[in-house]
Scaffold this motif. Structure first.
Motif, PDB file in Angstrom:
ATOM      1  N   HIS A  25     -33.786   5.556  12.964  1.00  0.00           N
ATOM      2  CA  HIS A  25     -33.658   6.273  14.229  1.00  0.00           C
ATOM      3  C   HIS A  25     -32.259   6.873  14.263  1.00  0.00           C
ATOM      4  O   HIS A  25     -31.283   6.208  13.911  1.00  0.00           O
ATOM      5  N   HIS A  26     -32.188   8.116  14.678  1.00  0.00           N
ATOM      6  CA  HIS A  26     -30.926   8.837  14.686  1.00  0.00           C
ATOM      7  C   HIS A  26     -30.693   9.376  16.092  1.00  0.00           C
ATOM      8  O   HIS A  26     -31.596   9.938  16.704  1.00  0.00           O
ATOM      9  N   ASP A  27     -29.490   9.186  16.610  1.00  0.00           N
ATOM     10  CA  ASP A  27     -29.191   9.621  17.972  1.00  0.00           C
ATOM     11  C   ASP A  27     -27.719   9.973  18.069  1.00  0.00           C
ATOM     12  O   ASP A  27     -26.908   9.565  17.226  1.00  0.00           O
ATOM     13  N   GLU A  28     -27.375  10.718  19.113  1.00  0.00           N
ATOM     14  CA  GLU A  28     -25.967  11.014  19.362  1.00  0.00           C
ATOM     15  C   GLU A  28     -25.650  10.731  20.820  1.00  0.00           C
ATOM     16  O   GLU A  28     -26.528  10.798  21.686  1.00  0.00           O
ATOM     17  N   THR A  29     -24.395  10.406  21.057  1.00  0.00           N
ATOM     18  CA  THR A  29     -23.911  10.138  22.399  1.00  0.00           C
ATOM     19  C   THR A  29     -22.722  11.048  22.648  1.00  0.00           C
ATOM     20  O   THR A  29     -21.796  11.093  21.839  1.00  0.00           O
ATOM     21  N   ALA A  36     -11.694  17.116  26.086  1.00  0.00           N
ATOM     22  CA  ALA A  36     -12.493  17.547  24.936  1.00  0.00           C
ATOM     23  C   ALA A  36     -13.765  16.710  24.805  1.00  0.00           C
ATOM     24  O   ALA A  36     -13.727  15.491  24.951  1.00  0.00           O
ATOM     25  N   GLU A  37     -14.872  17.385  24.524  1.00  0.00           N
ATOM     26  CA  GLU A  37     -16.135  16.684  24.292  1.00  0.00           C
ATOM     27  C   GLU A  37     -16.207  16.241  22.838  1.00  0.00           C
ATOM     28  O   GLU A  37     -15.826  16.973  21.928  1.00  0.00           O
ATOM     29  N   ARG A  38     -16.689  15.035  22.625  1.00  0.00           N
ATOM     30  CA  ARG A  38     -16.886  14.488  21.281  1.00  0.00           C
ATOM     31  C   ARG A  38     -18.290  13.903  21.231  1.00  0.00           C
ATOM     32  O   ARG A  38     -18.880  13.563  22.253  1.00  0.00           O
ATOM     33  N   TYR A  39     -18.793  13.748  20.002  1.00  0.00           N
ATOM     34  CA  TYR A  39     -20.145  13.229  19.799  1.00  0.00           C
ATOM     35  C   TYR A  39     -20.096  12.087  18.788  1.00  0.00           C
ATOM     36  O   TYR A  39     -19.515  12.217  17.718  1.00  0.00           O
ATOM     37  N   PHE A  40     -20.709  10.977  19.178  1.00  0.00           N
ATOM     38  CA  PHE A  40     -20.819   9.827  18.285  1.00  0.00           C
ATOM     39  C   PHE A  40     -22.262   9.767  17.813  1.00  0.00           C
ATOM     40  O   PHE A  40     -23.173   9.564  18.615  1.00  0.00           O
ATOM     41  N   TRP A  41     -22.458  10.014  16.523  1.00  0.00           N
ATOM     42  CA  TRP A  41     -23.785   9.995  15.906  1.00  0.00           C
ATOM     43  C   TRP A  41     -24.005   8.629  15.285  1.00  0.00           C
ATOM     44  O   TRP A  41     -23.104   8.066  14.667  1.00  0.00           O
ATOM     45  N   ALA A  53     -25.440   4.183   9.508  1.00  0.00           N
ATOM     46  CA  ALA A  53     -24.404   5.206   9.393  1.00  0.00           C
ATOM     47  C   ALA A  53     -23.924   5.607  10.777  1.00  0.00           C
ATOM     48  O   ALA A  53     -24.645   5.467  11.765  1.00  0.00           O
ATOM     49  N   HIS A  54     -22.692   6.123  10.829  1.00  0.00           N
ATOM     50  CA  HIS A  54     -22.166   6.642  12.083  1.00  0.00           C
ATOM     51  C   HIS A  54     -21.157   7.743  11.791  1.00  0.00           C
ATOM     52  O   HIS A  54     -20.621   7.828  10.681  1.00  0.00           O
ATOM     53  N   LEU A  55     -20.919   8.583  12.772  1.00  0.00           N
ATOM     54  CA  LEU A  55     -20.010   9.705  12.611  1.00  0.00           C
ATOM     55  C   LEU A  55     -19.491  10.115  13.980  1.00  0.00           C
ATOM     56  O   LEU A  55     -20.251  10.157  14.953  1.00  0.00           O
ATOM     57  N   LEU A  56     -18.215  10.434  14.051  1.00  0.00           N
ATOM     58  CA  LEU A  56     -17.617  10.999  15.246  1.00  0.00           C
ATOM     59  C   LEU A  56     -17.322  12.464  14.939  1.00  0.00           C
ATOM     60  O   LEU A  56     -16.636  12.759  13.957  1.00  0.00           O
ATOM     61  N   SER A  57     -17.853  13.380  15.758  1.00  0.00           N
ATOM     62  CA  SER A  57     -17.650  14.804  15.482  1.00  0.00           C
ATOM     63  C   SER A  57     -17.229  15.547  16.748  1.00  0.00           C
ATOM     64  O   SER A  57     -17.422  15.067  17.857  1.00  0.00           O
ATOM     65  N   THR A  61     -23.910  20.148  16.166  1.00  0.00           N
ATOM     66  CA  THR A  61     -24.729  21.080  15.397  1.00  0.00           C
ATOM     67  C   THR A  61     -25.639  20.319  14.441  1.00  0.00           C
ATOM     68  O   THR A  61     -25.459  19.111  14.218  1.00  0.00           O
ATOM     69  N   SER A  62     -26.597  21.029  13.861  1.00  0.00           N
ATOM     70  CA  SER A  62     -27.459  20.403  12.875  1.00  0.00           C
ATOM     71  C   SER A  62     -26.661  19.975  11.648  1.00  0.00           C
ATOM     72  O   SER A  62     -26.991  18.983  11.001  1.00  0.00           O
ATOM     73  N   GLU A  63     -25.585  20.691  11.357  1.00  0.00           N
ATOM     74  CA  GLU A  63     -24.719  20.299  10.230  1.00  0.00           C
ATOM     75  C   GLU A  63     -24.041  18.964  10.505  1.00  0.00           C
ATOM     76  O   GLU A  63     -23.877  18.143   9.601  1.00  0.00           O
ATOM     77  N   ASP A  64     -23.643  18.729  11.733  1.00  0.00           N
ATOM     78  CA  ASP A  64     -23.051  17.431  12.104  1.00  0.00           C
ATOM     79  C   ASP A  64     -24.071  16.311  11.937  1.00  0.00           C
ATOM     80  O   ASP A  64     -23.759  15.244  11.399  1.00  0.00           O
ATOM     81  N   ALA A  65     -25.302  16.557  12.364  1.00  0.00           N
ATOM     82  CA  ALA A  65     -26.356  15.550  12.216  1.00  0.00           C
ATOM     83  C   ALA A  65     -26.609  15.270  10.745  1.00  0.00           C
ATOM     84  O   ALA A  65     -26.745  14.107  10.342  1.00  0.00           O
ATOM     85  N   LYS A  66     -26.666  16.297   9.923  1.00  0.00           N
ATOM     86  CA  LYS A  66     -26.910  16.119   8.481  1.00  0.00           C
ATOM     87  C   LYS A  66     -25.787  15.332   7.825  1.00  0.00           C
ATOM     88  O   LYS A  66     -26.028  14.522   6.936  1.00  0.00           O
TER      89      LYS A  66
END
Length: 70
Positions: A25-29, A36-41, A53-57, A61-66
């Motif tokens: 399951h993949h989600d972002e917050t 500034a807005e940030r996204y935690f995937w 896996a996790h990522l702060l971006s 975008t779809s590139e961030d999700a990938k």
């Protein structure tokens, strides 16, 4: 020997060998840092709820999700 908490946790995490189901399951917050807005995937295993896996971006975008899925 003087350990930091992060050192102890890092040593422990290296010993983990999770048995993943292969169903993820993949989600972002979205949240704000200052103005500034940030996204935690995050990607978690569907059965064990193990964080795979996790990522702060800065973007959502779809590139961030990938990037998080790689």
């Amino acid at each position: 020997m003087d350990y930091e908490y992060s050192d102890i946790i890092s040593e422990y995490v290296e010993t983990l060998n999770p048995h993943l189901s292969g169903l993820y399951h993949h989600d972002e917050t979205e949240f704000k840092v200052g103005r500034a807005e940030r996204y935690f995937w995050q990607t978690i295993d569907g059965d064990t709820r193990y964080l795979v896996a996790h990522l702060l971006s800065e973007g959502r975008t779809s590139e961030d999700a990938k990037e998080c899925l790689q």
